[in-house]
Write an enzyme that holds these catalytic residues in place. Structure first.
Site, PDB file in Angstrom:
ATOM      1  N   GLN A 214      46.550  31.551  57.077  1.00  0.00           N
ATOM      2  CA  GLN A 214      46.747  30.309  56.338  1.00  0.00           C
ATOM      3  C   GLN A 214      45.460  29.483  56.381  1.00  0.00           C
ATOM      4  O   GLN A 214      44.887  29.275  57.455  1.00  0.00           O
ATOM      5  CB  GLN A 214      47.896  29.497  56.942  1.00  0.00           C
ATOM      6  N   GLN A 236      46.321  31.093  50.809  1.00  0.00           N
ATOM      7  CA  GLN A 236      47.622  30.849  51.428  1.00  0.00           C
ATOM      8  C   GLN A 236      47.643  29.456  52.043  1.00  0.00           C
ATOM      9  O   GLN A 236      46.758  29.081  52.803  1.00  0.00           O
ATOM     10  CB  GLN A 236      47.903  31.894  52.511  1.00  0.00           C
ATOM     11  N   ASP A 237      48.666  28.667  51.685  1.00  0.00           N
ATOM     12  CA  ASP A 237      48.832  27.308  52.216  1.00  0.00           C
ATOM     13  C   ASP A 237      47.664  26.408  51.812  1.00  0.00           C
ATOM     14  O   ASP A 237      47.005  25.798  52.667  1.00  0.00           O
ATOM     15  CB  ASP A 237      48.982  27.333  53.738  1.00  0.00           C
ATOM     16  N   ASP A 258      52.984  29.997  49.284  1.00  0.00           N
ATOM     17  CA  ASP A 258      53.334  28.675  49.823  1.00  0.00           C
ATOM     18  C   ASP A 258      52.181  27.693  49.651  1.00  0.00           C
ATOM     19  O   ASP A 258      51.857  26.922  50.567  1.00  0.00           O
ATOM     20  CB  ASP A 258      53.699  28.785  51.307  1.00  0.00           C
ATOM     21  N   ARG A 314      60.191  28.580  48.310  1.00  0.00           N
ATOM     22  CA  ARG A 314      60.906  29.201  49.422  1.00  0.00           C
ATOM     23  C   ARG A 314      61.439  28.093  50.314  1.00  0.00           C
ATOM     24  O   ARG A 314      60.789  27.059  50.518  1.00  0.00           O
ATOM     25  CB  ARG A 314      59.964  30.098  50.231  1.00  0.00           C
TER      26      ARG A 314
END
Length: 396
Positions: A214, A236-237, A258, A314
């Site tokens: 992340q 990611q993130d 995400d 999610r």
């Protein structure tokens, strides 16, 4: 007339000291409410500030809490909005401008962090940090009591601040810094504004199933923040929309898994969300943990494009809440739309909705049964500035 920084700091300390009354160190925590604007009682400034710290808070935390109450007084009683294009916001002390330029001598500072560090530890006046065109390879952190900071670039395509930490990067004491610490740009102070600048985490797109990769481009962990014309780039993130009420307008947000996540109460208006997933990805991971928490993400008049197969969200939190309204969705959206994080019980508590969305990925027919297509009345609380109490603190 310029006010010396020492005088600003002394004035702030006196103000904070006056606010910390005997026996007031341990304030009771406030209670949240469901998101029904016309039925929801107004939260007091004390309750909102106390929520951040437990009743057995240390003296330092208590002082910071009282300062937050004072800042809210300035914002609520004296009309100090986050930003105001039509008229200057009222402040107790005059605003000033600092210039950052990579070239020595071309500005006041050669790095953004140096400009931030020059501010009083307790900042009470609007400060505009103007960042000239260029790529600034640095990690920036704005401390909790340096409120009223504006960071303004020369254009999102011209001014870039970047770094490449990930959750498994070694931090202090040689331990992994975690997702929270991986942020290129971390904001912990209230009334923050960013305009026309790119926040980037340079970590590459991780392979499927990789752990500790992340990499946050920006983390916002404070109330009353606004972002206008900004880019958030990562894998990611990307955007850690952690805590507080936030407004994003005309921003570009890019990532794979995400890449908009956290437990803030945020309105995204006119934003372009672009996936760079190699296989599967997820746009949001909202972390609302209780029915009493007034948090969630609302996307209004946005665009969702990119690569891979993308979930709209999610259920990171048991009561995760996300709404898309008047939003164009490309054909990358997985027909089911939403994922329960592997926990079927969350299907009974999440709130996932669509309202008058368009595009090949917006077809509601294939969505999971525990999402909903909103009626006009159901959508109404999510599609205006009322969603984030914006008319109280945001001046457009």
């Amino acid at each position: 007339m310029a006010v010396p920084s020492r005088l600003l700091l002394c004035s702030a300390v006196v103000a904070v000291a006056l606010l910390v009354a005997p026996g007031e160190v341990a304030a009771a925590a406030g209670h949240g409410h469901t998101h029904t604007r016309r039925l929801r009682p107004k939260k007091s400034a004390a309750a909102a500030a106390a929520k951040l710290y437990p009743a057995n808070a240390t003296r330092a935390e208590a002082i910071e809490r009282q300062f937050t109450r004072w800042v809210r007084f300035v914002g609520g009683r004296l009309g100090h909005g986050t930003y105001n294009y039509n008229r200057p916001a009222l402040t107790l002390l005059p605003a000033r401008t600092l210039v950052v330029d990579r070239r020595p001598g071309a500005g006041d500072f050669t790095s953004i962090q140096a400009a931030v560090d020059s501010l009083p530890l307790i900042n009470l006046a609007r400060v505009v940090i103007r960042v000239n065109a260029g790529t600034y390879t640095e990690k920036v952190n704005i401390s909790p009591m340096r409120a009223f900071v504006t960071v303004e670039g020369a254009g999102a395509d011209k001014t870039v601040v970047q770094w490449g930490d990930t959750a498994d990067t070694a931090g202090s004491w040689g331990r992994p810094m975690g997702t929270f610490g991986s942020a290129t740009f971390a904001v912990n102070s209230m009334f923050f504004v960013a305009k026309n600048i790119t926040f980037k985490n340079t970590a590459p797109v991780p392979r499927p199933g990789a752990l500790g990769k992340q990499g946050v481009a920006l983390r916002i962990s404070a109330d009353n923040a606004a972002f206008v014309g900004c880019n958030f780039l990562g894998a990611q993130d990307t955007l850690y929309d952690h805590l507080g009420r936030h407004y994003y307008r005309d921003c570009y947000i890019e990532g794979s898994v995400d890449f908009i996540f956290g437990n803030a109460l945020s309105l995204y208006e006119g934003c372009h969300v672009h996936a760079i997933a190699r296989n599967y990805g997820a746009l949001t991971a909202q972390n609302r943990q209780s029915l009493l928490e007034d948090t969630g993400f609302s996307f209004v008049k946005c665009r969702v494009t990119g690569s891979g197969a993308l979930y709209l969200g999610r259920a990171w939190g048991t009561f995760s809440r996300v709404v898309f309204a008047y939003t164009y969705m490309d054909n990358i959206i997985i027909p089911r739309g939403w994922y329960n994080w592997g926990d079927p019980t969350r299907e009974m508590t999440v709130f996932y909705g669509q309202y008058k969305c368009t595009g090949p990925g917006a077809n509601y027919a294939g969505r999971v049964q525990w999402s909903r297509e909103l009626t006009d009345e159901e959508a109404k609380p999510f599609i205006s500035l009322d969603f984030i109490d914006g008319f109280q603190w945001l001046r457009l």
